[in-house]
Design a protein around this motif. Structure first.
Motif, PDB file in Angstrom:
ATOM      1  N   SER A 125      17.417  40.750  48.441  1.00  0.00           N
ATOM      2  CA  SER A 125      16.037  40.258  48.589  1.00  0.00           C
ATOM      3  C   SER A 125      15.799  38.961  47.842  1.00  0.00           C
ATOM      4  N   GLU A 126      16.678  38.647  46.877  1.00  0.00           N
ATOM      5  CA  GLU A 126      16.495  37.440  46.076  1.00  0.00           C
ATOM      6  C   GLU A 126      17.440  36.307  46.496  1.00  0.00           C
ATOM      7  N   MET A 127      18.153  36.511  47.582  1.00  0.00           N
ATOM      8  CA  MET A 127      19.077  35.479  48.067  1.00  0.00           C
ATOM      9  C   MET A 127      18.390  34.542  49.050  1.00  0.00           C
ATOM     10  N   THR A 128      18.874  33.291  49.082  1.00  0.00           N
ATOM     11  CA  THR A 128      18.488  32.332  50.127  1.00  0.00           C
ATOM     12  C   THR A 128      19.669  32.205  51.082  1.00  0.00           C
ATOM     13  N   HIS A 129      19.431  32.393  52.362  1.00  0.00           N
ATOM     14  CA  HIS A 129      20.493  32.343  53.354  1.00  0.00           C
ATOM     15  C   HIS A 129      20.421  31.015  54.111  1.00  0.00           C
ATOM     16  N   LYS A 130      21.552  30.346  54.202  1.00  0.00           N
ATOM     17  CA  LYS A 130      21.528  28.984  54.766  1.00  0.00           C
ATOM     18  C   LYS A 130      22.835  28.687  55.507  1.00  0.00           C
ATOM     19  N   SER A 131      22.720  27.908  56.617  1.00  0.00           N
ATOM     20  CA  SER A 131      23.904  27.430  57.334  1.00  0.00           C
ATOM     21  C   SER A 131      24.465  26.209  56.602  1.00  0.00           C
ATOM     22  N   TRP A 132      25.802  26.174  56.462  1.00  0.00           N
ATOM     23  CA  TRP A 132      26.427  25.087  55.689  1.00  0.00           C
ATOM     24  C   TRP A 132      27.658  24.572  56.452  1.00  0.00           C
ATOM     25  N   PHE A 133      27.750  23.256  56.495  1.00  0.00           N
ATOM     26  CA  PHE A 133      28.884  22.613  57.159  1.00  0.00           C
ATOM     27  C   PHE A 133      30.013  22.480  56.148  1.00  0.00           C
ATOM     28  N   VAL A 134      31.109  23.221  56.384  1.00  0.00           N
ATOM     29  CA  VAL A 134      32.194  23.282  55.415  1.00  0.00           C
ATOM     30  C   VAL A 134      33.525  22.991  56.106  1.00  0.00           C
ATOM     31  N   LEU A 135      34.269  22.043  55.562  1.00  0.00           N
ATOM     32  CA  LEU A 135      35.603  21.744  56.058  1.00  0.00           C
ATOM     33  C   LEU A 135      36.636  22.395  55.158  1.00  0.00           C
ATOM     34  N   PRO A 136      37.851  22.665  55.679  1.00  0.00           N
ATOM     35  CA  PRO A 136      38.926  23.177  54.830  1.00  0.00           C
ATOM     36  C   PRO A 136      39.210  22.205  53.689  1.00  0.00           C
TER      37      PRO A 136
ATOM     38  N   PRO B   6      33.057  27.752  70.036  1.00  0.00           N
ATOM     39  CA  PRO B   6      31.908  27.207  69.315  1.00  0.00           C
ATOM     40  C   PRO B   6      32.334  26.646  67.962  1.00  0.00           C
ATOM     41  N   CYS B   7      31.438  25.949  67.332  1.00  0.00           N
ATOM     42  CA  CYS B   7      31.723  25.280  66.062  1.00  0.00           C
ATOM     43  C   CYS B   7      32.259  26.260  65.019  1.00  0.00           C
ATOM     44  N   PRO B   8      33.452  25.973  64.452  1.00  0.00           N
ATOM     45  CA  PRO B   8      34.019  26.869  63.424  1.00  0.00           C
ATOM     46  C   PRO B   8      33.693  26.430  61.998  1.00  0.00           C
ATOM     47  N   TYR B   9      33.043  25.276  61.847  1.00  0.00           N
ATOM     48  CA  TYR B   9      32.848  24.706  60.512  1.00  0.00           C
ATOM     49  C   TYR B   9      31.473  24.995  59.919  1.00  0.00           C
ATOM     50  N   HIS B  10      30.590  25.593  60.677  1.00  0.00           N
ATOM     51  CA  HIS B  10      29.311  26.014  60.114  1.00  0.00           C
ATOM     52  C   HIS B  10      29.403  27.491  59.743  1.00  0.00           C
ATOM     53  N   ILE B  11      29.123  27.790  58.489  1.00  0.00           N
ATOM     54  CA  ILE B  11      29.192  29.176  58.021  1.00  0.00           C
ATOM     55  C   ILE B  11      27.854  29.564  57.386  1.00  0.00           C
ATOM     56  N   TRP B  12      27.649  30.843  57.315  1.00  0.00           N
ATOM     57  CA  TRP B  12      26.428  31.372  56.715  1.00  0.00           C
ATOM     58  C   TRP B  12      26.705  31.625  55.240  1.00  0.00           C
ATOM     59  N   VAL B  13      25.986  30.925  54.352  1.00  0.00           N
ATOM     60  CA  VAL B  13      26.203  31.087  52.910  1.00  0.00           C
ATOM     61  C   VAL B  13      24.967  31.695  52.264  1.00  0.00           C
ATOM     62  N   HIS B  14      25.214  32.344  51.132  1.00  0.00           N
ATOM     63  CA  HIS B  14      24.141  33.019  50.396  1.00  0.00           C
ATOM     64  C   HIS B  14      23.990  32.308  49.053  1.00  0.00           C
ATOM     65  N   LEU B  15      22.782  31.863  48.757  1.00  0.00           N
ATOM     66  CA  LEU B  15      22.514  31.068  47.566  1.00  0.00           C
ATOM     67  C   LEU B  15      21.448  31.745  46.708  1.00  0.00           C
ATOM     68  N   ASP B  16      21.427  31.314  45.468  1.00  0.00           N
ATOM     69  CA  ASP B  16      20.310  31.788  44.635  1.00  0.00           C
ATOM     70  C   ASP B  16      19.036  31.065  45.033  1.00  0.00           C
ATOM     71  N   LYS B  17      17.939  31.411  44.401  1.00  0.00           N
ATOM     72  CA  LYS B  17      16.655  30.853  44.819  1.00  0.00           C
ATOM     73  C   LYS B  17      16.603  29.343  44.656  1.00  0.00           C
TER      74      LYS B  17
END
Length: 784
Positions: free
Chosen positions: A657-668, A632-643
């Motif tokens: 509880s104050e984090m925003t969780h989002k999928s992010w497309f990241v290359l090396p 499966p795709c190795p370049y999408h990771i789960w990142v934790h962001l501020d609000k």
């Protein structure tokens, strides 16, 4: 009384024995093979049109024996030479008597009285002096000839071996030399001209003694009119036809094919699979482009057109109409030449077939050094990451080399041997990774053969309930009567599966076309063509091979002596010829989708891998069934962001509880550095908030130098050494990076990560550390 009877019986036995001996001698007196003279090698198109001929070994234009004699010539020759041909047993007593009387009266031989049958015998016994003894032998042999062959067969012997002046022997050669046409296409006047020529070929010859030749011809035409064979109008028109003035040059429409045929069919008449019109069009196209190419001192080119369904050669242009100084006689179609990128589709198909890659999977395109090998893209630019299908369509070198390394050099070499590319004669290690960029040689015949096998496999797969032929990768043929054996049907793939081949062709449809053809997809009448170019190192060979469902066209351009020239590039030198050829070919439907060899799966839109649960955008696409094993795709990771989604955070600085969780497309980092320059919509990861600790994420990589590279620092005019510029890519450019040379601190960079150093000769270690503690190292050697 008994003695008389005994003597009578004894005498009868002797007579009987003598009679039997004479009968046996008569039976065997005629050789089994009448004519052993060498003949020209003749090739014809599939329509029976003469494409070319090679003069016989004895310097005569003598075509192989005719199968039959055209009716008009048959009538003319019989009326002129032997009016009672169909009635006599091989000789005509009345004619012989008249000839004998005239010769006795004149005291010399003035008239022969020979029949056509006797003339055949005389032609077969060439070199014999004309005498009454020889005449008697001819008479005996003539009667024997009549027993063995029919009258029409005897006429065929005569028409095939009679002299027609100069070094022209036989009706077939004479028709082409004097009238430039087949014997079947000649008029009454032309047939009458040829009928009178063998009577005195040394005295009456086209271009001289015109009055005598015309008089003889017209007398024969008058006889045909009197015999009511032709009418008055035909007679009058025929007598007004001009006589041939000089011999025509024989057609040389496919000279190099003629030489190829002569290697195995010398002295034979061979009907090829070549289409006359298509051959002439291909010749004209090559000649047109040759005029332009030679301005750049590029003198040679070759074109091969194959029929996919029959695997027959439709046109065969072995070289340009250049001169001997530039090796016009070399047949380049079968000569090994450096392949450039023309074999990249084979690697792409092999990788798809193995399930190691999917068409839209991103592959790495960054500066690369593998051992001492340093491949570069043609434009010397990099995309960072590019889909595999676009890498093939754009013929990018770095992705191809990296894919070959990952797939396995020995593994790919094995497949090339399976494809029977005969010029791949060394081991895989001999070629190395340059194998995919032209490090090996092949020839136009083998390459076109392979593309034709791919196309044929797709067609047969759709027509035969998703089955393959066991001998799909067979040799093409230029002989019309030679049937290509595709083998038997099986469920097992021959080499590659139909799904991988189809997806390869879908990628090759997207190859950028030559100038003037860029917007081909917007025109309904345009042809869908899967095609590929290739350019060898040093600009020595330019290739272009394209295929539709029905045809494969291959083009090679270059210099036969191997001299390279600027501008000798596949896309600009060979591709224009390719598309001009396709313009004269009929339109073809595109290949049917081989659904039974494909699987529809969800693919990540950004990475081209099979979609994972993190891929925010996905679409259904067809892939080879073997591709189901890809990760499966190795370049999408789960990142934790501020609000506000401005910074990355983690549990060290932000409550869950104050984090925003989002999928992010990241290359090396290194891929990202080049990728974002070509893809402005690419969003880099936000930096970690300063009060957070970054963990376990590779964030930077060297752009230069490469690992274990040897560097020479040139001196300036004043004798001082120039510096070495170190360059780094960081996923968050604003991050501070600290530079060290052999543990000695050099300085800090921010945003633009470049540092100049002037190290001494020897081996040095470069270390960089960012403000989050991430580290990267390089070892280099400085040479004096």
């Amino acid at each position: 009384m008994l003695e008389k009877n005994f003597k009578r019986i004894k005498n009868n036995k002797i007579k009987t024995a003598i009679f039997v001996i004479l009968l046996i001698a008569y039976y065997f007196c005629l050789p089994k093979t009448l004519f052993n003279t060498p003949t020209s090698t003749v090739i014809e198109s599939r329509e029976g049109i003469l494409l070319g001929a090679k003069i016989a070994d004895d310097g005569q234009w003598r075509f192989p024996k005719l199968d039959s004699v055209p009716e008009k010539f048959k009538i003319c020759i019989v009326q002129f030479e032997d009016e009672y041909f169909y009635n006599h047993p091989g000789f005509n007593p009345i004619s012989i008597a008249k000839a004998l009387w005239q010769n006795i009266e004149s005291g010399e031989v003035k008239r022969g009285g020979s029949t056509l049958t006797q003339q055949v015998i005389r032609l077969s016994r060439k070199g014999q002096k004309r005498s009454y003894v020889e005449k008697f032998k001819e008479l005996i042999l003539a009667t024997r000839l009549e027993f063995r062959y029919t009258k029409d067969e005897i006429l065929t012997f005569y028409a095939s071996h009679a002299p027609f002046g100069g070094n022209v022997v036989g009706l077939d050669a004479a028709a082409w030399r004097y009238f430039g046409r087949r014997p079947q296409e000649l008029s009454w006047a032309e047939n009458a001209t040829l009928a009178v020529l063998p009577n005195a070929p040394s005295l009456i010859y086209p271009g001289k003694n015109q009055l005598r030749l015309k008089a003889k011809r017209d007398r024969l035409l008058k006889k045909l009119k009197e015999q009511e064979i032709i009418d008055q109008l035909t007679y009058e028109l025929a007598t007004k036809e001009t006589l041939p003035q000089k011999p025509y040059a024989l057609p040389q429409t496919a000279t190099h094919l003629l030489n190829k045929v002569a290697e195995t069919h010398k002295g034979k008449r061979v009907q090829t699979s070549v289409e006359s019109y298509l051959q002439q069009e291909a010749n004209a196209i090559v000649a047109k482009h040759y005029k332009e190419l030679k301005q750049n001192q590029i003198y040679n080119a070759s074109v091969l057109i194959l029929d996919v369904k029959t695997r027959k050669v439709l046109a065969y242009v072995g070289n340009t109409p250049t001169d001997r100084a530039h090796q016009k006689d070399v047949n380049v179609i079968h000569k090994p030449r450096s392949t450039g990128s023309i074999m990249k589709p084979f690697l792409y198909t092999a990788i798809l077939d193995a399930g190691d890659l999917l068409p839209n999977t991103l592959v790495v395109d960054v500066p690369t050094k593998i051992g001492t090998y340093n491949p570069k893209n043609y434009t010397d630019t990099y995309d960072g990451a590019v889909t595999a299908k676009r890498a093939l369509a754009r013929s990018l070198n770095v992705p191809a080399v990296r894919m070959l390394q990952q797939f396995g050099l020995d593994r790919f070499h094995y497949y090339l041997k399976e494809l029977n590319l005969k010029d791949i004669s060394y081991s895989a290690d001999h070629y190395g990774l340059s194998l995919i960029l032209g490090g090996a040689e092949s020839n136009l015949w083998d390459l076109c053969k392979t593309y034709a096998a791919f196309s044929s496999t797709l067609t047969h797969f759709g027509e035969n309930s998703s089955q393959y032929f066991t001998n799909e990768f067979c040799e093409p043929s230029f002989l019309l009567d030679e049937n290509v054996d595709f083998g038997t049907l099986t469920r097992e793939k021959t080499i590659f599966d139909a799904g991988s081949m189809y997806l390869t062709y879908e990628s090759l449809k997207e190859v950028n076309r030559p100038e003037g053809e860029e917007n081909w997809e917007f025109f309904d009448s345009s042809k869908q063509i899967a095609w590929k170019t290739g350019t060898s190192f040093g600009f020595r060979d330019a290739w272009a091979i394209g295929t539709t469902k029905d045809y494969v066209v291959g083009v090679w351009v270059g210099n036969a002596d191997g001299e390279g020239r600027p501008g000798l590039i596949g896309s600009s030198a060979a591709a224009p010829i390719l598309f001009d050829i396709f313009e004269v070919l009929p339109n073809s439907d595109w290949f049917d989708v081989p659904y039974d060899a494909l699987e529809e799966v969800s693919i990540c839109s950004k990475s081209g891998y099979r979609a994972s649960e993190l891929c925010e955008e996905a679409q259904l696409q067809f892939i080879p069934r073997s591709g189901l094993k890809t990760k499966p795709c190795p370049y999408h990771i789960w990142v934790h962001l501020d609000k506000d989604e401005r910074y990355q955070v983690n549990s060290s600085c932000q409550p869950l509880s104050e984090m925003t969780h989002k999928s992010w497309f990241v290359l090396p980092p290194l891929m990202e550095y080049y990728y974002q320059n070509k893809n402005p919509l690419y969003k880099t990861l936000p930096p970690f908030r300063k009060d957070c600790t970054a963990e376990g994420q590779k964030s930077m990589d060297f752009l230069y130098p490469e690992e274990a590279v040897k560097v020479f620092l040139p001196k300036d005019f004043d004798g001082s050494k120039n510096g070495l510029i170190l360059r780094l890519a960081h996923s968050i450019p604003e991050t501070k990076v600290f530079w060290y040379l052999d543990e000695a601190y050099l300085g800090t960079t921010e945003t633009i990560h470049e540092m100049e150093v002037k190290p001494t000769a020897g081996i040095h270690k470069i270390t960089v550390v960012d403000e989050f503690g991430n580290e990267a190292r390089r070892t280099i050697e400085i040479q004096e």
